[in-house]
Design an enzyme around this catalytic site. Structure first.
Site, PDB file in Angstrom:
ATOM      1  CG  HIS A  44      24.699  43.746  78.383  1.00 52.01           C
ATOM      2  ND1 HIS A  44      24.528  44.103  77.054  1.00 52.01           N
ATOM      3  CD2 HIS A  44      23.727  42.849  78.662  1.00 52.01           C
ATOM      4  CE1 HIS A  44      23.496  43.452  76.560  1.00 52.01           C
ATOM      5  NE2 HIS A  44      22.988  42.678  77.497  1.00 52.01           N
ATOM      6  CG  HIS A 100      18.521  44.807  83.732  1.00 50.69           C
ATOM      7  ND1 HIS A 100      18.631  45.688  82.672  1.00 50.69           N
ATOM      8  CD2 HIS A 100      18.895  43.592  83.251  1.00 50.69           C
ATOM      9  CE1 HIS A 100      19.039  45.039  81.601  1.00 50.69           C
ATOM     10  NE2 HIS A 100      19.209  43.763  81.915  1.00 50.69           N
TER      11      HIS A 100
END
Length: 309
Positions: free
Chosen positions: A84, A42
């Site tokens: 992100h 991730h």
């Protein structure tokens, strides 16, 4: 009914020999392997190095993960960058929305020093001055030696993202070589990708939480499906018309929102289940026992340790 991809149509027209060759293609092998267990790093090994940076991805790649996970956004001048948040403050020394800055302006930012403030115990490396990555830079660095799990992040804030992303995937031959999955919470974004290149494997992201009106009833963030405890085969089948799997949370505020029945039902409708983001080994073991097909984790070393026991 899902329409045939170009590769499928050409294969059918070419006859049995071409069909056999296609069945052995890297893309077909990738899709077959989704039924096995996948270790998904991730934002890289983001528990050990600044998320979405080259050091985090290098560490995860070194450990041999199945996928490097990343969030794709656009700079003001149309470059696909890995970041992100919609704004810069949390993981850089910049300010404002990422899409309001040119690539040159983004490259001038420090996206590493924040990690030392957040993790003062991590003194093994100095990440200060680490730059934001472009998708091209990531592909140039790792090429076809790994696979990439790419989210179209905040499509409403990044108009044109799908076109730019598909262009880069095709330029690097990532689709035919079975090197990429594209994920999104935004169904419309996934359908745009599919219209641009129907061979790109898509993952529908889901987020389940209790309803504000009734805490005993689960809802899905974008109403892509009913709550996980009320989902039907038809709901999974609708997703399977365009996607090859689903990504979902398993826990909300300490309480499970999916169970073995949800996982089995999804799988029986042709959709492997990947769960995000799981960092503790006891929870990893619990979900693996339930039969999930993969886990997103900031600590891929912890997950690999369990798999290799």
């Amino acid at each position: 009914m899902a329409r045939y991809s170009l590769i499928t149509m050409l294969t059918l027209l070419a006859g049995p020999a071409a069909m056999a060759a296609a069945s052995d293609s890297p893309l077909t092998q990738q899709l077959d392997e989704l039924n096995k267990f996948q270790v998904i790093a991730h934002r890289g090994a983001s528990g050990h190095a600044p998320e979405s940076t080259l050091p985090a991805y290098e560490l995860a790649h070194q450990w041999g993960v199945d996928y490097l996970e990343l969030d794709a956004q656009l700079s003001a001048d149309g470059e696909v960058v890995l970041f992100h948040d919609g704004t810069l403050e949390r993981t850089s020394n910049g300010e404002g929305h990422i899409h309001d800055h040119t690539l040159a302006e983004l490259k001038a930012l420090d996206t590493g020093s924040w990690f030392h403030d957040a993790h003062p115990e991590r003194t093994e490396a100095d990440y200060s001055g680490t730059q934001i990555l472009t998708l091209d830079e990531l592909f140039d660095h790792f090429g076809h030696t790994t696979r990439y799990y790419i989210e179209t992040k905040s499509p409403d804030l990044n108009p044109g993202l799908e076109e730019a992303l598909v262009q880069r995937l095709e330029a690097y031959n990532m689709v035919e070589q079975g090197r990429v999955l594209v994920q999104s919470f935004d169904q419309e974004s996934l359908l745009k990708v599919r219209a641009l290149n129907p061979d790109i494997p898509l993952i529908q992201l889901l987020w389940y939480s209790p309803s504000e009106q009734d805490s005993a009833t689960l809802t899905e963030w974008n109403n892509t499906t009913p709550g996980a405890n009320a989902i039907r085969d038809e709901d999974f089948k609708r997703i399977a018309e365009y996607a090859v799997g689903v990504g979902t949370n398993a826990i909300y505020q300490g309480q499970p929102v999916i169970d073995a029945a949800f996982i089995h039902q999804s799988q029986s409708n042709g959709l492997p289940v990947h769960v995000y983001t799981v960092n503790e080994q006891d929870e990893m073991e619990r979900l693996m026992a339930l039969g999930v097909n993969g886990l997103f984790t900031d600590y891929p070393d912890r997950l690999l340790e369990l798999i290799n026991e």
